[in-house]
Design a protein around this motif. Sequence first.
Motif, PDB file in Angstrom:
ATOM      1  N   LYS A 148       0.826  -1.220   0.000  1.00 10.45           N
ATOM      2  CA  LYS A 148       0.000   0.000   0.000  1.00 10.45           C
ATOM      3  C   LYS A 148       0.856   1.266   0.000  1.00 10.45           C
ATOM      4  CE  LYS A 148      -3.916  -2.138   2.150  1.00 10.45           C
ATOM      5  NZ  LYS A 148      -5.286  -1.828   2.127  1.00 10.45           N
ATOM      6  N   SER A 149       2.109   1.152   0.393  1.00 14.49           N
ATOM      7  CA  SER A 149       3.002   2.316   0.376  1.00 14.49           C
ATOM      8  C   SER A 149       3.209   2.840  -1.035  1.00 14.49           C
ATOM      9  CB  SER A 149       4.359   1.959   0.980  1.00 14.49           C
ATOM     10  OG  SER A 149       4.223   1.621   2.334  1.00 14.49           O
ATOM     11  N   TYR A 150       2.986   1.991  -2.029  1.00 10.91           N
ATOM     12  CA  TYR A 150       3.276   2.343  -3.418  1.00 10.91           C
ATOM     13  C   TYR A 150       2.020   2.590  -4.240  1.00 10.91           C
ATOM     14  CZ  TYR A 150       7.503   0.238  -1.625  1.00 10.91           C
ATOM     15  OH  TYR A 150       8.585  -0.049  -0.841  1.00 10.91           O
ATOM     16  N   ASP A 151       0.873   2.792  -3.590  1.00 14.63           N
ATOM     17  CA  ASP A 151      -0.397   2.996  -4.296  1.00 14.63           C
ATOM     18  C   ASP A 151      -0.342   4.135  -5.302  1.00 14.63           C
ATOM     19  OD1 ASP A 151      -1.669   0.868  -3.138  1.00 14.63           O
ATOM     20  OD2 ASP A 151      -2.823   2.060  -1.699  1.00 14.63           O
ATOM     21  N   VAL A 152       0.388   5.188  -4.978  1.00 13.41           N
ATOM     22  CA  VAL A 152       0.454   6.338  -5.883  1.00 13.41           C
ATOM     23  C   VAL A 152       1.092   5.957  -7.226  1.00 13.41           C
ATOM     24  CG1 VAL A 152       2.677   7.258  -5.097  1.00 13.41           C
ATOM     25  CG2 VAL A 152       0.952   8.812  -5.968  1.00 13.41           C
ATOM     26  N   LEU A 153       1.949   4.954  -7.231  1.00 14.07           N
ATOM     27  CA  LEU A 153       2.627   4.542  -8.460  1.00 14.07           C
ATOM     28  C   LEU A 153       1.735   3.710  -9.383  1.00 14.07           C
ATOM     29  CD1 LEU A 153       6.165   3.622  -7.084  1.00 14.07           C
ATOM     30  CD2 LEU A 153       5.441   5.733  -8.213  1.00 14.07           C
ATOM     31  N   ILE A 154       0.659   3.141  -8.840  1.00 15.14           N
ATOM     32  CA  ILE A 154      -0.242   2.355  -9.695  1.00 15.14           C
ATOM     33  C   ILE A 154      -1.547   3.097  -9.989  1.00 15.14           C
ATOM     34  CG2 ILE A 154       0.712   0.127  -9.020  1.00 15.14           C
ATOM     35  CD1 ILE A 154      -1.664  -0.216  -7.114  1.00 15.14           C
ATOM     36  N   ASP A 155      -1.626   4.328  -9.541  1.00 15.78           N
ATOM     37  CA  ASP A 155      -2.814   5.146  -9.798  1.00 15.78           C
ATOM     38  C   ASP A 155      -2.670   5.825 -11.163  1.00 15.78           C
ATOM     39  OD1 ASP A 155      -4.994   6.794  -9.769  1.00 15.78           O
ATOM     40  OD2 ASP A 155      -4.391   7.945  -7.999  1.00 15.78           O
ATOM     41  N   PRO A 156      -3.558   5.521 -12.119  1.00 11.52           N
ATOM     42  CA  PRO A 156      -3.444   6.152 -13.437  1.00 11.52           C
ATOM     43  C   PRO A 156      -3.575   7.676 -13.396  1.00 11.52           C
ATOM     44  CG  PRO A 156      -5.324   4.630 -13.372  1.00 11.52           C
ATOM     45  CD  PRO A 156      -4.656   4.576 -12.044  1.00 11.52           C
ATOM     46  N   GLN A 157      -4.266   8.190 -12.377  1.00  7.86           N
ATOM     47  CA  GLN A 157      -4.430   9.646 -12.272  1.00  7.86           C
ATOM     48  C   GLN A 157      -3.081  10.327 -12.026  1.00  7.86           C
ATOM     49  OE1 GLN A 157      -7.662  11.319 -12.665  1.00  7.86           O
ATOM     50  NE2 GLN A 157      -6.011  12.713 -13.189  1.00  7.86           N
ATOM     51  N   THR A 158      -2.165   9.640 -11.360  1.00 10.70           N
ATOM     52  CA  THR A 158      -0.822  10.187 -11.138  1.00 10.70           C
ATOM     53  C   THR A 158      -0.148  10.466 -12.471  1.00 10.70           C
ATOM     54  OG1 THR A 158      -0.588   8.994  -9.054  1.00 10.70           O
ATOM     55  CG2 THR A 158       1.441   9.731 -10.113  1.00 10.70           C
ATOM     56  N   TYR A 159      -0.223   9.522 -13.377  1.00 10.41           N
ATOM     57  CA  TYR A 159       0.438   9.667 -14.669  1.00 10.41           C
ATOM     58  C   TYR A 159      -0.281  10.687 -15.549  1.00 10.41           C
ATOM     59  CZ  TYR A 159       2.963   5.724 -12.911  1.00 10.41           C
ATOM     60  OH  TYR A 159       3.742   4.929 -12.123  1.00 10.41           O
ATOM     61  N   ALA A 160      -1.604  10.731 -15.459  1.00 11.43           N
ATOM     62  CA  ALA A 160      -2.361  11.735 -16.212  1.00 11.43           C
ATOM     63  C   ALA A 160      -1.995  13.136 -15.723  1.00 11.43           C
ATOM     64  CB  ALA A 160      -3.860  11.498 -16.060  1.00 11.43           C
ATOM     65  N   TYR A 161      -1.791  13.277 -14.425  1.00 10.08           N
ATOM     66  CA  TYR A 161      -1.407  14.570 -13.859  1.00 10.08           C
ATOM     67  C   TYR A 161      -0.048  15.021 -14.406  1.00 10.08           C
ATOM     68  CZ  TYR A 161       0.470  17.887 -10.472  1.00 10.08           C
ATOM     69  OH  TYR A 161       1.049  18.973  -9.893  1.00 10.08           O
ATOM     70  N   TRP A 162       0.928  14.121 -14.428  1.00  9.63           N
ATOM     71  CA  TRP A 162       2.273  14.491 -14.854  1.00  9.63           C
ATOM     72  C   TRP A 162       2.382  14.672 -16.362  1.00  9.63           C
ATOM     73  CZ3 TRP A 162       5.478  16.618 -11.760  1.00  9.63           C
ATOM     74  CH2 TRP A 162       5.409  16.351 -10.397  1.00  9.63           C
ATOM     75  N   MET A 163       1.374  14.275 -17.108  1.00  7.87           N
ATOM     76  CA  MET A 163       1.390  14.423 -18.565  1.00  7.87           C
ATOM     77  C   MET A 163       0.764  15.738 -19.023  1.00  7.87           C
ATOM     78  SD  MET A 163       2.982  11.821 -19.632  1.00  7.87           S
ATOM     79  CE  MET A 163       2.665  11.819 -21.370  1.00  7.87           C
ATOM     80  N   GLN A 164       0.399  16.612 -18.103  1.00 11.34           N
ATOM     81  CA  GLN A 164      -0.191  17.894 -18.480  1.00 11.34           C
ATOM     82  C   GLN A 164       0.664  19.032 -17.928  1.00 11.34           C
ATOM     83  OE1 GLN A 164      -2.225  19.966 -16.091  1.00 11.34           O
ATOM     84  NE2 GLN A 164      -1.391  18.726 -14.455  1.00 11.34           N
ATOM     85  N   PRO A 165       0.718  20.161 -18.614  1.00 13.76           N
ATOM     86  CA  PRO A 165       1.615  21.257 -18.237  1.00 13.76           C
ATOM     87  C   PRO A 165       1.363  21.848 -16.849  1.00 13.76           C
ATOM     88  CG  PRO A 165       0.814  21.567 -20.468  1.00 13.76           C
ATOM     89  CD  PRO A 165       0.038  20.425 -19.881  1.00 13.76           C
ATOM     90  N   GLY A 166       0.149  21.743 -16.328  1.00 18.90           N
ATOM     91  CA  GLY A 166      -0.135  22.285 -15.006  1.00 18.90           C
ATOM     92  C   GLY A 166       0.714  21.666 -13.913  1.00 18.90           C
ATOM     93  N   ALA A 167       1.199  20.453 -14.137  1.00 18.50           N
ATOM     94  CA  ALA A 167       2.034  19.774 -13.140  1.00 18.50           C
ATOM     95  C   ALA A 167       3.369  20.482 -12.954  1.00 18.50           C
ATOM     96  CB  ALA A 167       2.264  18.326 -13.550  1.00 18.50           C
ATOM     97  N   PHE A 168       3.830  21.181 -13.974  1.00 19.76           N
ATOM     98  CA  PHE A 168       5.146  21.809 -13.931  1.00 19.76           C
ATOM     99  C   PHE A 168       5.073  23.316 -13.720  1.00 19.76           C
ATOM    100  CE2 PHE A 168       5.144  17.986 -16.469  1.00 19.76           C
ATOM    101  CZ  PHE A 168       6.112  17.242 -15.807  1.00 19.76           C
ATOM    102  N   GLU A 169       3.855  23.830 -13.631  1.00 18.60           N
ATOM    103  CA  GLU A 169       3.659  25.263 -13.457  1.00 18.60           C
ATOM    104  C   GLU A 169       4.266  25.768 -12.150  1.00 18.60           C
ATOM    105  OE1 GLU A 169      -0.087  28.309 -14.015  1.00 18.60           O
ATOM    106  OE2 GLU A 169      -0.477  26.269 -13.371  1.00 18.60           O
ATOM    107  N   HIS A 170       4.269  24.937 -11.110  1.00  9.48           N
ATOM    108  CA  HIS A 170       4.796  25.377  -9.814  1.00  9.48           C
ATOM    109  C   HIS A 170       6.291  25.681  -9.868  1.00  9.48           C
ATOM    110  CE1 HIS A 170       5.833  21.081  -9.618  1.00  9.48           C
ATOM    111  NE2 HIS A 170       6.733  21.435  -8.725  1.00  9.48           N
ATOM    112  N   LEU A 171       6.987  25.160 -10.861  1.00 12.20           N
ATOM    113  CA  LEU A 171       8.420  25.445 -10.994  1.00 12.20           C
ATOM    114  C   LEU A 171       8.692  26.902 -11.346  1.00 12.20           C
ATOM    115  CD1 LEU A 171       9.465  22.286 -13.018  1.00 12.20           C
ATOM    116  CD2 LEU A 171       9.903  22.730 -10.604  1.00 12.20           C
ATOM    117  N   LEU A 172       7.685  27.589 -11.881  1.00 15.44           N
ATOM    118  CA  LEU A 172       7.853  28.961 -12.334  1.00 15.44           C
ATOM    119  C   LEU A 172       7.441  30.001 -11.292  1.00 15.44           C
ATOM    120  CD1 LEU A 172       6.396  28.435 -15.917  1.00 15.44           C
ATOM    121  CD2 LEU A 172       8.801  28.379 -15.218  1.00 15.44           C
TER     122      LEU A 172
END
Length: 193
Positions: free
Chosen positions: A111-135
């Motif tokens: 269960k410690s690794y649930d975030v790695l098998i959640d498809p929403q995690t990958y959908a989040y990182w595939m959109q530009p809003g995920a990297f907006e905080h770097l700016l």
Amino acid sequence: MTKFVKAAAIAATIILGATAANAQSYQIGGVRIANPIDSATWWDGAEFVKGDTVAMNFADPDFWMSIPDPEKHSKLHGAITNPATWAQFLKVQTYANMMDLNVWKKWTDVKSYDVLIDPQTYAYWMQPGAFEHLLKSERYAQIANPQAYGILLDTALNNVGYTFKAPSDLFSPMGWVNSITAVSGTPATQSDS
């Protein structure tokens, strides 16, 4: 070949147009998808609050799983640029927490690794809003915050029986020396005898 390119362009226009029209509810298999061209469909993870700190335990898989987790990543990234967060590495308790056997047992819990098998995690990182905080400059401006370094200095001095209170005059060398007092309340420049 040109017919294929035209057909692909028309299909892309229809798909991207549908995404823009359905910005809040565009999902595939229950996973929210964003259109990289339409910023109205982007979304960000956890909000960062200036001055936030985060407990860092390198032995804990929960800490490492907070890096890919959309709900924790932005907060973690903002807190790491805050020098007050670094003060925890001057406390013995931080290292004691790293040696806790219950923390090490988490590595064997699936269960410690649930975030790695959640498809929403990958959908989040595939959109530009995920990297907006770097700016966002306020995350990096924390590095120049003198109060955060005061917390860092106070934590270091507490280990040897002193406390630090920020001086009223930042440009006076004696103001800085007199801002360090023994836990008993006497200034550091006076003798303890």
